[in-house]
Design a protein around this motif. Structure first.
Motif, mmCIF file in Angstrom:
data_model
loop_
_atom_site.group_PDB
_atom_site.id
_atom_site.type_symbol
_atom_site.label_atom_id
_atom_site.label_comp_id
_atom_site.label_asym_id
_atom_site.label_seq_id
_atom_site.Cartn_x
_atom_site.Cartn_y
_atom_site.Cartn_z
ATOM 1 N N PRO A 159 0.840 -1.210 0.000
ATOM 2 C CA PRO A 159 0.000 0.000 0.000
ATOM 3 C C PRO A 159 0.874 1.258 0.000
ATOM 4 O O PRO A 159 1.988 1.241 0.492
ATOM 5 N N ILE A 167 -3.461 4.322 -1.709
ATOM 6 C CA ILE A 167 -3.583 3.410 -2.851
ATOM 7 C C ILE A 167 -3.313 1.993 -2.373
ATOM 8 O O ILE A 167 -2.308 1.736 -1.707
ATOM 9 N N GLU A 168 -4.243 1.083 -2.681
ATOM 10 C CA GLU A 168 -4.032 -0.336 -2.377
ATOM 11 C C GLU A 168 -4.469 -1.163 -3.571
ATOM 12 O O GLU A 168 -5.532 -0.896 -4.151
ATOM 13 N N ASP A 169 -3.671 -2.169 -3.892
ATOM 14 C CA ASP A 169 -4.001 -3.083 -5.000
ATOM 15 C C ASP A 169 -4.361 -2.328 -6.281
ATOM 16 O O ASP A 169 -5.298 -2.705 -6.999
ATOM 17 N N LYS A 223 -5.741 0.497 -6.684
ATOM 18 C CA LYS A 223 -6.957 1.314 -6.666
ATOM 19 C C LYS A 223 -6.855 2.397 -5.590
ATOM 20 O O LYS A 223 -6.099 2.274 -4.628
ATOM 21 N N SER A 283 -7.948 3.699 -2.416
ATOM 22 C CA SER A 283 -8.664 2.997 -1.342
ATOM 23 C C SER A 283 -9.153 3.930 -0.249
ATOM 24 O O SER A 283 -10.054 3.571 0.506
ATOM 25 N N ALA A 284 -8.579 5.133 -0.124
ATOM 26 C CA ALA A 284 -9.056 6.054 0.913
ATOM 27 C C ALA A 284 -8.512 7.449 0.667
ATOM 28 O O ALA A 284 -7.457 7.623 0.053
ATOM 29 N N PRO A 300 -7.278 8.595 5.281
ATOM 30 C CA PRO A 300 -7.632 7.420 6.081
ATOM 31 C C PRO A 300 -7.363 7.689 7.560
ATOM 32 O O PRO A 300 -6.291 8.182 7.902
ATOM 33 N N GLN A 308 -7.512 2.876 9.952
ATOM 34 C CA GLN A 308 -7.807 2.277 8.643
ATOM 35 C C GLN A 308 -6.536 2.013 7.835
ATOM 36 O O GLN A 308 -6.590 1.441 6.754
ATOM 37 N N PRO A 345 -3.426 0.254 6.425
ATOM 38 C CA PRO A 345 -3.275 -1.181 6.238
ATOM 39 C C PRO A 345 -2.246 -1.757 7.201
ATOM 40 O O PRO A 345 -1.371 -1.043 7.679
ATOM 41 N N LEU A 377 -13.175 6.689 -4.696
ATOM 42 C CA LEU A 377 -12.791 5.429 -4.066
ATOM 43 C C LEU A 377 -13.097 4.261 -4.995
ATOM 44 O O LEU A 377 -14.168 4.206 -5.608
ATOM 45 N N GLY A 378 -12.145 3.355 -5.121
ATOM 46 C CA GLY A 378 -12.333 2.180 -5.967
ATOM 47 C C GLY A 378 -11.894 2.392 -7.404
ATOM 48 O O GLY A 378 -11.849 1.441 -8.183
#
Ligand SMILES: [Zn+2]
Length: 451
Positions: A6, A29-31, A33, A35-36, A39, A43, A45, A388-389
């Protein structure tokens, strides 16, 4: 591919017009995408996320260029998908849409699929492709628009060559609209521009160069807008360059014609006076008749620039597109009248647009909108947002940092620009595509798909 660690982009000025975001914050950013945003500590990771300090920098959705000549197939001596997309990444663009005036022309499923396959192997940013309207861009027979659309064509255009045949344009609009794809046209009347090398006005008289009036564009644009109205078709105006064209588009939009429009950085910021040469600053002098000032449609007058800028602010024009048109040295190293048209633009577009922000002609958030969600919406592309996403396509830049335009440092194979030697402001520091770090200013050669 293994999930990447992340990443938190910390403390940057987040500007995302797609969700009216304009404040200091953190982006996670996670994977691959988003993500927040901001955060909360809980939250974050598990494990240590990588942190990128973006304080003092602007963080936006990756820029989207819906009009770029990537020259593949057939003109790899001008640009390749590797060099063109690295130039895009260095310029902050995470999505580029390639024009089909190639050799062979992108007028069939097989050619289009071959380009997309090469993009998978070579491109460091997202690549989409426009299909041709007519077979061979000859303006006679409609290409298989349905096949092209199935293969992924985002729209149809014979750009590079004006489509003069009104009946063919009508049919293209009818078919393309059934497919849900926009049609666009290099709107210049071929008879009026025949032999012309620049915009017709005081400067062309003084220089004694053959020229064409702005009406060459307005006449063909009028026809296209009328045909879009007749067919209830979806039409996109490319590289709008005249104040009169702005009026035509505004009136068409007011009547409910399904039309969108783009303008290039150069038509917003440069005029035909440049063809008479530039003496200041010393680092950026240009002799008269320098072929790096030749483009189509041509550079026009200050009043046109002003009308185009006003059209951005009031929404008549929906977005900025580069019309990145790289050429080899020998394409330009000839007499003005014989020279190829076009500028290499992916690596200077941001600075050109920001020059309007620095002179208070455009708001920064509007400029970002015109480079992100604006162009994405014209072609319905899943890009231009930090929601998000969404795919983590992110650009991080310093809007104030000065640099001198040095074409020898361009990632693009095309070094043809009238901006060489100019001090400009606005430097991209990082570009991410699907979370991958495809451009890092501190090691500009680092960009790869898996970085
Ligand atoms: Zn064009």
């Amino acid at each position: 591919m293994a999930p990447r660690q992340p990443l938190v982009i910390r403390g940057g000025h987040l500007i995302d017009p797609s969700q009216k975001l304009d404040r200091i914050g953190d982006l996670m950013i996670e994977d691959g995408k988003i993500s927040a945003i901001d955060p909360p500590a809980g939250q974050l990771p598990l494990g240590e996320p990588t942190v990128l300090d973006a304080s003092g920098l602007v963080v936006t959705p990756g820029f989207v260029d819906i009009h770029a000549h990537l020259r593949v197939p057939g003109f790899e001596y001008k640009e390749t998908l590797a060099s063109g997309t690295r130039a895009a990444a260095a310029g902050g663009f995470t999505t580029v849409c390639a024009m089909p005036n190639t050799n062979p022309v992108i007028d069939s499923r097989s050619v289009l699929e071959a380009v997309l396959e090469q993009a998978t192997e070579q491109a460091v940013v997202n690549v989409y492709v426009h299909g041709a309207i007519s077979i061979g861009q000859e303006g006679v027979q409609l290409a298989e628009l349905g096949d092209l659309s199935d293969a992924g064509a985002i729209g149809f255009t014979d750009d590079g060559i004006p489509l003069a045949n009104s009946k063919l344009m009508r049919h293209a609009l009818e078919y393309a609209t059934q497919l849900g794809r926009p049609v666009s046209n290099h709107a210049e009347d071929p008879a009026l521009i025949a032999g012309a090398a620049m915009h017709e006005g005081i400067i062309s008289s003084r220089l004694g160069l053959p020229a064409a009036p702005r009406q060459a564009e307005e006449i063909m644009l009028s026809r296209d807008l009328l045909l879009a109205e007749l067919t209830a078709g979806r039409y996109h105006c490319i590289h709008v360059s005249s104040g009169g064209s702005v009026d035509l588009i505004k009136r068409a939009k007011d009547r409910g014609v399904n039309v969108t429009a783009e303008v290039t950085p150069h038509h917003l910021t440069l005029t035909d006076a440049l063809i008479a040469g530039r003496t200041e600053p010393v680092s950026a002098t240009l002799p008269p008749y320098d072929t790096n000032t030749k483009v189509a449609p041509p550079l026009r007058e200050q009043a046109d620039c002003e009308a185009l800028i006003k059209a951005l602010a009031d929404g008549t024009i929906d977005c900025i597109a580069t019309d990145h048109a790289p050429h080899a040295l020998h394409d330009k190293d000839v007499e003005f009248a014989d020279a190829a048209v076009g500028f290499t633009a992916l690596e200077t577009a941001l600075a050109s647009v920001l020059s309007l922000v620095h002179t208070n002609q455009l708001k920064l958030a509007t400029a970002i909108e015109l480079l992100t969600v604006g162009p994405a919406q014209c072609y319905g592309l899943p890009a231009g947002t930090l929601k998000l996403g969404s795919p983590a396509d992110v650009t991080i830049f310093d809007p104030d940092e000065e640099f001198i335009v040095d074409p020898t440092s361009f990632h693009s194979r095309g070094k043809n620009t009238p901006l060489a030697g100019l001090p400009m402001h606005g430097v991209v520091h990082h570009t991410f595509v699907n979370g991958a770090h495809v451009y890092d200013r501190s090691s500009p050669e680092s960009g790869t798909l898996s970085a």
